[in-house]
Design an enzyme around this catalytic site. Structure first.
Site, PDB file in Angstrom:
ATOM      1  N   LYS A  45       0.808  -1.217   0.000  1.00 37.32           N
ATOM      2  CA  LYS A  45       0.000   0.000   0.000  1.00 37.32           C
ATOM      3  C   LYS A  45       0.847   1.275   0.000  1.00 37.32           C
ATOM      4  O   LYS A  45       0.506   2.277   0.613  1.00 37.32           O
ATOM      5  CB  LYS A  45      -0.982   0.014   1.180  1.00 37.32           C
ATOM      6  N   HIS A 100       7.579  -7.461  -2.190  1.00 41.37           N
ATOM      7  CA  HIS A 100       7.348  -6.851  -0.870  1.00 41.37           C
ATOM      8  C   HIS A 100       8.351  -7.384   0.146  1.00 41.37           C
ATOM      9  O   HIS A 100       8.236  -7.086   1.334  1.00 41.37           O
ATOM     10  CB  HIS A 100       5.937  -7.168  -0.371  1.00 41.37           C
ATOM     11  N   SER A 130      -4.682   2.739   4.459  1.00 37.91           N
ATOM     12  CA  SER A 130      -4.908   2.004   3.218  1.00 37.91           C
ATOM     13  C   SER A 130      -4.837   0.495   3.435  1.00 37.91           C
ATOM     14  O   SER A 130      -5.635  -0.272   2.885  1.00 37.91           O
ATOM     15  CB  SER A 130      -3.865   2.435   2.178  1.00 37.91           C
TER      16      SER A 130
END
Length: 288
Positions: A45, A100, A130
């Site tokens: 995010k 990630h 988010s």
């Protein structure tokens, strides 16, 4: 196999089993990067989808055909996801890879490669908001009863993908060891054209003004949010429920002010100061 209730763990970090397996995580750590690879690295995010779209458009000279006909997870697949080997394309142009992973899992392999790394950081208050809404719509992530409950887990690093603080600091420290372009989500918002030119120089992709205009136009939030190749509406409602929250919800800077109470904000500031005291990173919390 959906594996919706399965959790994988690596280096103490929990990851959703719907997207990861022990085998895919092992493969990611052993992956051999090569010269020409472009690796987007983010904490969730933080502008991942935005950068995937920007790079697609850079390498198409602003032509939106690929961006509107091929899903972004095929154009810039996640290294650690179970489908990575099947969708990574060998062809014209660089391989664009997304991850990630924290630095301790990926930096060693990147250090001995000639891959270019793009790291995007976003102010953690907006990330928390988010990420909370993403948990509401993504059926493969744990449920939280309230934003307050999620925020506490986020500050403690007890969420999927681990601690934001460790992720950002770890990768920032790798700037001296990697061919890295470090930028913040807020910088992209504040002066997109300037950020885009800097990115193109880093990639060695000179652009004419007309091409920059096209890239800027097609990577705007209103355009991307309506592009089914980007907004994840191609994914089944059983996996990502857009009735709970849109994947591309607002895409702004400072939305945290609509969600954090004064008490929560004070606690967040306290934790931020403690965890970032050994780091000179500065964040933009609002563009107003």
């Amino acid at each position: 196999m959906d594996r919706m209730d399965v959790t994988e763990t690596i280096a103490g970090i929990q990851l959703p089993g719907h997207l990861h397996t022990a085998q895919s995580l092992q493969y990611a750590q052993e992956f051999k990067f090569r010269e020409g690879d472009i690796v987007i690295i983010t904490y969730p995010k933080s502008g991942t989808t935005w950068m995937q779209e920007i790079l697609t458009l850079i390498y198409s000279k602003g032509d939106p055909e690929v961006a509107t006909s091929v899903p972004n997870w095929e154009r810039a697949p996640w290294l650690e996801h179970m489908y990575f080997k099947d969708v990574l394309k060998e062809g014209e142009g660089p391989r664009i890879i997304t991850s990630h992973f924290p630095s301790e899992l990926l930096a060693p392999a990147l250090q001995i490669s000639k891959a270019k790394v793009i790291y995007i950081a976003r102010n953690p208050k907006d990330v928390a908001v988010s990420f909370y809404y993403f948990h509401k719509m993504a059926k493969f992530l744990p449920n939280f009863d309230s934003f307050s409950e999620f925020l506490q887990s986020f500050l403690e690093g007890k969420v999927s993908y681990g601690s934001w603080f460790q992720h950002v600091k770890g990768w920032h420290e790798q700037k001296k060891n990697l061919d890295m372009f470090y930028i913040t989500y807020e910088e992209l918002h504040k002066d997109f054209r300037r950020s885009l030119k800097k990115l193109c120089r880093f990639l060695g992709c000179p652009m004419y003004s007309r091409e920059l205009d096209e890239i800027e136009n097609h990577s705007r939030f209103p355009v991307m949010s309506q592009n089914c190749m980007v907004n994840y509406t191609l994914i089944s409602q059983d996996i990502m429920d857009h009735d709970q929250s849109k994947f591309m919800r607002k895409g702004i800077v400072g939305d945290w002010r609509e969600h954090l109470t004064e008490e929560q904000n004070a606690e967040f500031d306290k934790v931020f100061q403690e965890k970032m005291s050994d780091c000179d990173l500065r964040f933009i919390w609002s563009l107003e």
